[in-house]
Every structure is written in C-alpha cells, then in structure tokens.
Design an enzyme around this catalytic site. Structure first.
Site, PDB file in Angstrom:
ATOM      1  N   CYS A 164       0.813  -1.219   0.000  1.00  0.00           N
ATOM      2  CA  CYS A 164       0.000   0.000   0.000  1.00  0.00           C
ATOM      3  C   CYS A 164       0.848   1.271   0.000  1.00  0.00           C
ATOM      4  CB  CYS A 164      -0.965  -0.019   1.183  1.00  0.00           C
ATOM      5  SG  CYS A 164      -2.109  -1.412   1.099  1.00  0.00           S
ATOM      6  N   HIS A 222      -3.288   7.119   2.359  1.00  0.00           N
ATOM      7  CA  HIS A 222      -3.712   5.805   1.871  1.00  0.00           C
ATOM      8  C   HIS A 222      -5.064   5.485   2.508  1.00  0.00           C
ATOM      9  CE1 HIS A 222      -4.029   1.646   1.042  1.00  0.00           C
ATOM     10  NE2 HIS A 222      -3.727   1.256   2.270  1.00  0.00           N
ATOM     11  N   ASN A 261     -10.176  -0.346   0.421  1.00  0.00           N
ATOM     12  CA  ASN A 261      -8.727  -0.230   0.315  1.00  0.00           C
ATOM     13  C   ASN A 261      -8.272  -0.878  -1.000  1.00  0.00           C
ATOM     14  OD1 ASN A 261      -5.970  -0.587   0.496  1.00  0.00           O
ATOM     15  ND2 ASN A 261      -5.984  -1.223   2.648  1.00  0.00           N
TER      16      ASN A 261
HETATM   17  N1  COA Z   1     -17.904  -8.334  11.062  1.00  0.00           N
HETATM   18  C1  COA Z   1     -18.300  -8.542  12.325  1.00  0.00           C
HETATM   19  N2  COA Z   1     -17.448  -8.778  13.311  1.00  0.00           N
HETATM   20  C2  COA Z   1     -16.130  -8.803  13.033  1.00  0.00           C
HETATM   21  C3  COA Z   1     -15.653  -8.600  11.745  1.00  0.00           C
HETATM   22  C4  COA Z   1     -16.587  -8.349  10.729  1.00  0.00           C
HETATM   23  N3  COA Z   1     -16.238  -8.139   9.453  1.00  0.00           N
HETATM   24  N4  COA Z   1     -14.299  -8.657  11.764  1.00  0.00           N
HETATM   25  C5  COA Z   1     -13.953  -8.902  13.028  1.00  0.00           C
HETATM   26  N5  COA Z   1     -15.056  -9.006  13.802  1.00  0.00           N
HETATM   27  C6  COA Z   1     -15.142  -9.268  15.231  1.00  0.00           C
HETATM   28  C7  COA Z   1     -13.944 -10.005  15.753  1.00  0.00           C
HETATM   29  O1  COA Z   1     -14.078 -11.388  15.558  1.00  0.00           O
HETATM   30  C8  COA Z   1     -13.957  -9.593  17.187  1.00  0.00           C
HETATM   31  O2  COA Z   1     -14.901 -10.378  17.851  1.00  0.00           O
HETATM   32  P1  COA Z   1     -14.573 -11.024  19.298  1.00  0.00           P
HETATM   33  O3  COA Z   1     -14.346  -9.836  20.180  1.00  0.00           O
HETATM   34  O4  COA Z   1     -15.790 -11.791  19.583  1.00  0.00           O
HETATM   35  O5  COA Z   1     -13.344 -11.858  19.071  1.00  0.00           O
HETATM   36  C9  COA Z   1     -14.509  -8.178  17.172  1.00  0.00           C
HETATM   37  O6  COA Z   1     -15.148  -8.032  15.910  1.00  0.00           O
HETATM   38  C10 COA Z   1     -13.453  -7.122  17.304  1.00  0.00           C
HETATM   39  O7  COA Z   1     -12.383  -7.430  16.430  1.00  0.00           O
HETATM   40  P2  COA Z   1     -11.166  -6.475  16.259  1.00  0.00           P
HETATM   41  O8  COA Z   1     -10.156  -7.134  15.362  1.00  0.00           O
HETATM   42  O9  COA Z   1     -10.717  -5.999  17.612  1.00  0.00           O
HETATM   43  O10 COA Z   1     -11.847  -5.258  15.503  1.00  0.00           O
HETATM   44  P3  COA Z   1     -11.254  -3.847  15.200  1.00  0.00           P
HETATM   45  O11 COA Z   1     -12.053  -2.798  15.849  1.00  0.00           O
HETATM   46  O12 COA Z   1      -9.761  -3.811  15.403  1.00  0.00           O
HETATM   47  O13 COA Z   1     -11.519  -3.719  13.647  1.00  0.00           O
HETATM   48  C11 COA Z   1     -10.340  -3.883  11.578  1.00  0.00           C
HETATM   49  C12 COA Z   1     -10.938  -4.630  12.752  1.00  0.00           C
HETATM   50  C13 COA Z   1      -9.723  -4.886  10.621  1.00  0.00           C
HETATM   51  C14 COA Z   1     -11.435  -3.122  10.875  1.00  0.00           C
HETATM   52  C15 COA Z   1      -9.272  -2.887  12.110  1.00  0.00           C
HETATM   53  O14 COA Z   1      -8.402  -3.555  12.983  1.00  0.00           O
HETATM   54  C16 COA Z   1      -8.466  -2.269  11.026  1.00  0.00           C
HETATM   55  O15 COA Z   1      -8.978  -1.563  10.171  1.00  0.00           O
HETATM   56  N6  COA Z   1      -7.131  -2.468  11.056  1.00  0.00           N
HETATM   57  C17 COA Z   1      -6.267  -1.956  10.025  1.00  0.00           C
HETATM   58  C18 COA Z   1      -6.306  -2.877   8.852  1.00  0.00           C
HETATM   59  C19 COA Z   1      -5.765  -2.250   7.610  1.00  0.00           C
HETATM   60  O16 COA Z   1      -5.947  -1.105   7.368  1.00  0.00           O
HETATM   61  N7  COA Z   1      -5.099  -3.072   6.803  1.00  0.00           N
HETATM   62  C20 COA Z   1      -4.555  -2.653   5.577  1.00  0.00           C
HETATM   63  C21 COA Z   1      -3.414  -1.744   5.817  1.00  0.00           C
HETATM   64  S1  COA Z   1      -2.740  -1.216   4.339  1.00  0.00           S
END
Ligand code: COA
Length: 335
Positions: free
Chosen positions: A119, A261, A291
């Site tokens: 990215c 980004h 993304n």
């Molecule tokens: N729908 C519903 N629930 C979801 C889910 C989805 N699509 N994805 C994850 N969950 C659940 C998890 O299983 C977790 O449940 P649990 O507490 O029962 O285990 C809960 O939601 C929280 O998960 P978590 O990973 O803490 O969520 P978050 O608030 O960190 O959000 C992302 C997840 C991926 C959206 C976030 O971490 C993010 O955007 N990170 C950066 C990723 C990124 O930008 N990557 C590319 C970089 S170039």
C-alpha cells in the site's frame, strides 16, 4: 557512466487518471457470504462498498486505463513518455505488467517496470520516478498504482475480506529546470514487523523426480493482524508527516489537502486529529472503493482534481503505509 541528458532540478505534476471495475460489492452483499453486517463494517472502517474485478479486468488493463486518462489530461503525445513505473502487489504477470501497459499505450520510447511496496507502492514509485527525472535521465514519466486484491483475499475471512477492493490510479509527471513541486519526501520500512500483513507464496514441497524437490507456486490468501496494523498506522503516519513538515519548513496549517492511503476512516480521522488538520481537508473516498492498495492515493487525487477540489498550486501532504511494513510521505504542490 550514464550521461546526464537534461539539466533538471525538479518535477511538476501534469495529469491524473483513474479506473475502477464496474462490478460493485456492497456491505449487505458481503454479509450474505460471511458473518458481518453493514453497520459493523461501516462503523469500524467507513467502507460501504468496493469494486471487484470481473472477466477482462486485471492490473494491466486497469493500469492502462488510468494511465491513458492521465496522459489525456497532460495532453502528451505517448511517444514523448520516457518512463512508466507500475506499483502493484498483484500484477497480471509476475514477470512484470508495466511493459504490457507500455505496449497497450503505444509508448514505445519509454522504459517500463514494476515496483512492489504494497500500500506504500504508489508513493515509493512516485518518489523513484521523480529521482530519475531530477537526475536528468528522463523527462516525462507515468506513475501508476494498480491492485486487484479481490483475487488474493480469503472471502471466508471476515476480518480482512471486508476491507479490500480493486482499482487503479496514475499521475503524469514531468522534469523541470525551474522549480520542484515534489517539495520533500521520506520513506521507511521495518521488516521486523512484516508478519502483521502478508500475501506469501505457498511453496508447497513437491518432487520433480526421485530425490529432487521443488516448491510449487501459488499464493496463500492475505493474512492480517488488523489491530497491529491499525496501531502501526496511527502511530507512524503522523510521525513521518511531522518530520517531513519540519524538514521542509512547512507546517500542517499550510496544507490544503491531506491525502492518506485509504485504509480505514478511523485511521484517516486519527492522523488528521494528531496533525491538527481539519476534517474537510482530509480527503476520503474509501466509502465507495475500500482499500485498493497501491491505487488509493492516485485514485483519491484524481477524483479530487477532476472535481476541482485539488487545484493548481495547492499543497498536498500525502502518506502511504502498509505491508512490509512500509510507509512513506510526500509533500507536493499540484501543478
Ligand atoms: N464483522 C463482524 N465482526 C467482526 C468482523 C466483521 N467483518 N471482523 C472482526 N469481527 C469481530 C472479531 O471477531 C472480534 O470479535 P470477538 O471480540 O468476539 O473476538 C470483534 O469483531 C473485534 O475485532 P477487532 O479485530 O478488535 O476489531 P477492530 O475494531 O480492530 O476492527 C479492523 C478490525 C480490521 C477493521 C481494524 O483492525 C483495522 O482496520 N485495522 C487496520 C487494517 C488495515 O488497514 N489493513 C490494511 C493496511 S494497508
């Protein structure tokens, strides 16, 4: 030794272009595939829908369309293009897709090659191309960011598949001996934290003949530690931008637009808040596209340029970040 052809001091920005596939996948539609909801995705990421490649769409095709529209805006004869750099992690051809784009454009005086930095790829490619221009080797360059991550995510993994979409963007840049509109830049990588986000080859052991192994090709789907990537982005992006402002004697209040980004709206908001750049200057289109990896920055810039938000002489602070881990920033004056 390479003879310097031109006496150049900088680059100027001449055109932008972009392309996205027609096929739209909404959050509601994803929730038919994995256990998620529009409300969850929207509130955690800001994304509502994304574009997904179908037959005929690939990085070469998308990159070509984006490059063509940038060349049209620049009003260039394709024969005058010296350099084409394609940033992509998902090339149509692993040997390189940029030469195919060159051929489709008919830019037969250019040299074309691929560059991979996930990215951060577009930013790294822009900086790379600019160095060739400033060094005096080439005069006109097309820098493309294009990715098709829909082919590489696990569509059963709700933690990652909701984030990504496909698309391409491009900028046309030209060497100049009067000024430098790439005001400053910085690039970083940290392979120690590389395991937070991967798209690795499978390398499954097989045998050619008795006693001689080989590792078969193919890729495992995207693996991501979302929380760690999130923490990395909200920590490192403000730091690299603050350092860049200091190095260039600029400050956030002189910035017209922040083009980050497009990974997650919460990351955009957090970086904007930390830099004290007001929300309306923090450009965002991830609601529509998610993304698109190397494509997000030129896709966002092209949209803002064509809708007359980014105008000539506007100061744009930009930062790309992602797998590697890699991150970078550039301060540019549009035009
Ligand atoms: N729908 C519903 N629930 C979801 C889910 C989805 N699509 N994805 C994850 N969950 C659940 C998890 O299983 C977790 O449940 P649990 O507490 O029962 O285990 C809960 O939601 C929280 O998960 P978590 O990973 O803490 O969520 P978050 O608030 O960190 O959000 C992302 C997840 C991926 C959206 C976030 O971490 C993010 O955007 N990170 C950066 C990723 C990124 O930008 N990557 C590319 C970089 S170039």
């Amino acid at each position: 030794m390479e003879v310097k052809k031109f006496n150049q001091i900088g680059v100027s920005f001449k055109g932008s272009g972009s392309y996205v596939p027609d096929q739209i996948l909404t959050n509601q539609e994803i929730s038919k595939k994995v256990n998620t909801s529009d409300e969850w995705i929207k509130s955690r990421t800001g994304i509502s829908e994304r574009r997904i490649s179908s037959v005929g769409d690939n990085v070469t095709q998308m990159g070509y369309e984006a490059a063509l529209t940038a060349i049209e805006m620049a009003n260039w004869d394709v024969k005058t293009i010296d350099l084409i750099v394609l940033a992509s992690s998902t090339p149509h051809d692993l040997f390189g897709s940029a030469p195919s784009i060159q051929a489709k454009l008919g830019a037969n005086n250019a040299v074309a090659f691929d560059l991979t930095a996930a990215c951060s790829g577009f930013l790294f490619a822009l900086i790379t191309a600019s160095q060739y221009l400033k060094g005096g080797s080439f005069k006109r360059a097309i820098v493309i960011g294009a990715d098709q991550l829909s082919s590489f995510v696990d569509w059963n993994d709700r933690r990652s598949c909701i984030l990504f979409g496909d698309g391409a963007g491009a900028l046309a840049i030209e060497a100049t001996n009067e000024f430098d509109n790439l005001i400053g830049f910085d690039m970083r990588t940290d392979g120690e934290r590389g395991s937070f986000l991967n798209l690795q080859s499978k390398n499954i052991k097989d045998s050619i003949i008795d006693n001689i192994d080989f590792l078969s090709g193919g890729y495992s789907p995207v693996q991501m530690n979302g929380q760690e990537v999130y923490k990395f982005a909200v920590r490192e992006v403000p730091i690299i931008l603050e350092n860049l402002f200091r190095k260039t004697n600029y400050s956030p209040d002189k910035v017209d637009w922040l083009v980050l980004h497009q990974a997650n709206q919460r990351i955009l908001d957090s970086v904007g808040d930390k830099l004290k750049i007001s929300g309306e200057k923090v450009l965002s289109n991830l609601e529509k596209y998610g993304n698109t990896s190397a494509a997000t920055i030129p896709l966002m810039m092209d949209e803002a340029i064509r809708s007359n938000r980014i105008k000539s002489n506007d100061i744009v602070a930009t930062s790309g970040f992602g797998a590697g881990l890699s991150w970078g920033a550039a301060l540019i004056k549009w035009g």
